[in-house]
Design a protein around this motif. Structure first.
Motif, PDB file in Angstrom:
ATOM      1  N   THR A 138       0.840  -1.210   0.000  1.00  0.00           N
ATOM      2  CA  THR A 138       0.000   0.000   0.000  1.00  0.00           C
ATOM      3  C   THR A 138       0.867   1.249   0.000  1.00  0.00           C
ATOM      4  O   THR A 138       0.618   2.202  -0.746  1.00  0.00           O
ATOM      5  N   LEU A 139       1.905   1.214   0.817  1.00  0.00           N
ATOM      6  CA  LEU A 139       2.805   2.367   0.903  1.00  0.00           C
ATOM      7  C   LEU A 139       3.465   2.640  -0.447  1.00  0.00           C
ATOM      8  O   LEU A 139       3.548   3.785  -0.906  1.00  0.00           O
ATOM      9  N   ALA A 142       1.052   4.034  -2.978  1.00  0.00           N
ATOM     10  CA  ALA A 142       0.845   5.467  -2.715  1.00  0.00           C
ATOM     11  C   ALA A 142       2.054   6.268  -3.193  1.00  0.00           C
ATOM     12  O   ALA A 142       1.904   7.357  -3.770  1.00  0.00           O
ATOM     13  N   LEU A 145       1.787   6.870  -6.837  1.00  0.00           N
ATOM     14  CA  LEU A 145       0.935   8.023  -7.158  1.00  0.00           C
ATOM     15  C   LEU A 145       1.700   9.327  -6.940  1.00  0.00           C
ATOM     16  O   LEU A 145       1.619  10.261  -7.752  1.00  0.00           O
ATOM     17  N   THR A 202       1.603   1.226 -10.322  1.00  0.00           N
ATOM     18  CA  THR A 202       0.461   1.607  -9.483  1.00  0.00           C
ATOM     19  C   THR A 202      -0.790   0.856  -9.935  1.00  0.00           C
ATOM     20  O   THR A 202      -1.595   0.430  -9.111  1.00  0.00           O
ATOM     21  N   THR A 206      -3.181  -1.586  -7.694  1.00  0.00           N
ATOM     22  CA  THR A 206      -4.266  -0.639  -7.443  1.00  0.00           C
ATOM     23  C   THR A 206      -5.265  -1.143  -6.407  1.00  0.00           C
ATOM     24  O   THR A 206      -5.920  -0.370  -5.728  1.00  0.00           O
ATOM     25  N   LEU A 209      -4.915   0.386  -3.028  1.00  0.00           N
ATOM     26  CA  LEU A 209      -5.400   1.755  -2.849  1.00  0.00           C
ATOM     27  C   LEU A 209      -6.910   1.840  -3.005  1.00  0.00           C
ATOM     28  O   LEU A 209      -7.568   2.620  -2.332  1.00  0.00           O
TER      29      LEU A 209
END
Lengths: 488, 91
Positions: A138-139, A142, A145, A202, A206, A209
């Protein structure tokens, strides 16, 4: 209006770039190394010779005792077939972090006595999870992004000089100017690559996120991910018979997948999967033909071909670059390395610009300490991993974990030292010592390789060994040059 | 194929550097005022490279073309910086 926009974008670029950049530096370094993960595993198992005889499908049956043993331990073993990247048959399984491999002679089926190593896949796991599973994924998603935001704002800032400054590098100009030029050179020509990797990376992750379930339940799972597994009964060891001989099944599978298109054979409790090689094309289809593990009868042929899955397969194929030839893989590696230089130079510029005004503030010292830990510190840990691989005794139990511990110990040590030096207002000696250690480990990796590799020769053909040694040597020499130019 | 594409990019970007006033000022070279036919090489060489990689292997063409552009840009920039340094030391 435009200057105003540029100023605002400059703020966004600097802060988002610095905060995410330290993490993205590590992601780009490990990503570049992961492009050659299979080759690195060969460097990390020097007992396995550089060349191998031609593959005979009959040897597959000789790996079955190891496969059966792993199945009984509750693992999901698989056999990788020889390829242009790795000419050996390997039995592999995932230990939760890395793919541990046992190599076999592809002609005789004899097991090669190679050291237990985390292998090149260590960098692959570190690249997308930081060895922390879903949290790390997850980190990093992010951060992907944030990378897109940083690149977008960077393009707006630099739009005026995009063409005229494209080829301009002034290494002997004032230090800030020189670093800015390095930053631009490492960014602008590589924008297509960086955007492609940030977008596909990403996209692949995905789900972390934008989870397919509600955010509330996903946060609950995130906070207590083991709650569900606690209720599960402990797995019992089952005796799983692998009845059929594999070569005839390989023949049947190749009638569907194509000759030489089988990449690996995965053993599950209820089926044996013959999967298409990732090298077959830009779509990472993982098309597979399944057989019964009891009597070998055909079960099914699975190929997901909806537009959504094909998009996913294309994104994965482009990001992983397993289908490309050696030349294109080197371009991926080089582009990734330049991406890492882009983040490193960006972080240095961020600190240089603020040193006069905020140099004595605690937050600045912390930021510089983190930069020392993340840039030279991370590279130092990477080289420490290679050194540990060659210096740790081969008979050490759970040796692959010892290598990983050496990596994290080196990283922790260099980060702590960097932070202490920075907090004591002695950041420059901190940089110099870390870079000197990096130069030492990088330059001496080649002699270490020659001393610890059986049958090493100066006259062998260019192999994975030579390429790894040369890259480490170049990194060492670059560090040495930086130490030379740093003024106390 | 990759090498050939890289060579075309090197030629194209080399010409771009030679046509760019800022690059000439940095190397303290006089304005070269190249003839238009040579200046067109900046655009023709990269296009030739694209044609060659497409002809050779369309699947990897865009990746190779973009990748060799990046590599060629780094090479031209370093060579130009070295040239500027040499010319400066001779003065």
């Amino acid at each position: 209006m435009q200057d105003n926009l540029r100023t605002r974008m400059g703020w966004l670029h600097a802060w988002v770039g610095f905060i995410a950049g330290l993490l993205l530096f590590c992601v780009f370094v490990t990503g570049s190394l992961s492009v050659f993960d299979t080759e690195l595993t060969r460097w990390l198992q020097p007992e396995v010779p550089p060349q191998a005889p031609a593959f005979s499908p009959q040897v597959l049956d000789r790996t079955l005792p190891t496969v059966r043993e792993l199945l009984q331990q509750g693992e999901k073993p698989f056999i990788t077939l020889p390829s242009s990247r790795d000419p050996f048959v390997r039995v592999q399984h995932h230990d939760g972090y890395e793919f541990l491999t046992v190599p076999y002679n592809p002609q005789t089926g004899e097991q090669l006595q190679a050291r237990d190593t985390a292998g090149g896949k260590f960098f692959y796991d570190l690249h997308y999870t930081l060895r922390t599973g879903l949290y790390g994924e997850t980190l990093i998603a992010a951060a992907g992004l944030a990378l897109l935001v940083t690149v977008g704002s960077g393009i707006i800032i630099h739009l005026r000089g995009l063409i005229s400054d494209l080829l301009l590098v002034r290494p002997f100009a004032a230090r800030l100017r020189a670093w800015l030029d390095v930053h631009i050179l490492a960014s602008v020509p590589f924008i297509p690559f960086v955007i492609m990797m940030a977008y596909t990376g990403t996209f692949i992750r995905t789900r972390t996120l934008f989870p397919p379930v509600s955010y509330i339940s996903s946060i609950q799972n995130f906070v207590s991910p083991h709650r569900a597994t606690e209720a599960e009964p402990p797995e019992t060891k089952r005796d799983i018979p692998i009845g059929p001989s594999l070569p005839p099944l390989l023949d049947v599978a190749e009638k569907t997948l194509g000759k030489g298109q089988t990449g690996f054979i995965l053993f599950l409790p209820n089926s044996v999967l013959f999967s298409r090689t990732d090298m077959s094309g830009p779509l990472l289809t993982r098309e597979h033909v399944d057989f019964s593990p009891v009597d070998g009868h055909f079960l099914r042929h699975v190929l997901l071909s909806t537009p959504v899955t094909q998009t996913q397969q294309l994104m994965e194929g482009i990001h992983y670059a397993r289908w490309t030839g050696t030349g294109l893989r080197w371009l991926y590696f080089l582009s990734g390395a330049m991406g890492a230089i882009m983040f490193a130079s960006g972080a240095i510029i961020f600190l240089m610009k603020r040193r006069k005004v905020s140099g004595k503030r605690v937050m600045f010292r912390v930021a510089e300490g983190l930069t020392i830990g993340c840039i030279p510190g991370f590279l130092l840990a990477t080289l420490a991993f290679f050194w540990a691989n060659r210096l740790l005794p081969t008979s050490l139990p759970a040796r692959h974990l010892a290598e990983v511990h050496c990596f994290f110990a080196a990283w922790c040590l260099s980060s702590t030292a960097g932070m202490l030096w920075s907090l004591l207002h002695r950041a420059l000696p901190g940089w110099k010592i870390q870079l000197s250690a990096l130069a030492f480990l990088g330059v001496l990796l080649t002699p270490l390789d020659f001393l610890t590799r059986p049958g090493a020769s100066m006259l062998h053909a260019p192999t994975v060994f030579a390429a790894t040694d040369i890259c480490a040597l170049l990194l060492g020499l670059a560090s040495l040059q930086m130490v030379r130019r740093l003024r106390c | 194929m990759l090498i050939l594409c890289l060579v075309f990019w090197l030629l194209g970007l080399g010409l771009q550097a030679a046509c760019e006033p800022k690059m000439l000022r940095f190397a303290r070279l006089p304005d070269l005022t190249l003839p238009p036919s040579v200046r067109w090489g900046r655009f023709i060489f990269p296009l030739l490279g694209l044609v060659i990689v497409f002809w050779s292997n369309p699947v990897v063409a865009i990746f190779v073309w973009a990748g060799t552009f990046s590599l060629a840009a780094v090479i031209v920039a370093i060579v130009w910086a070295s040239l500027a340094r040499v010319l400066e030391s001779r003065r």
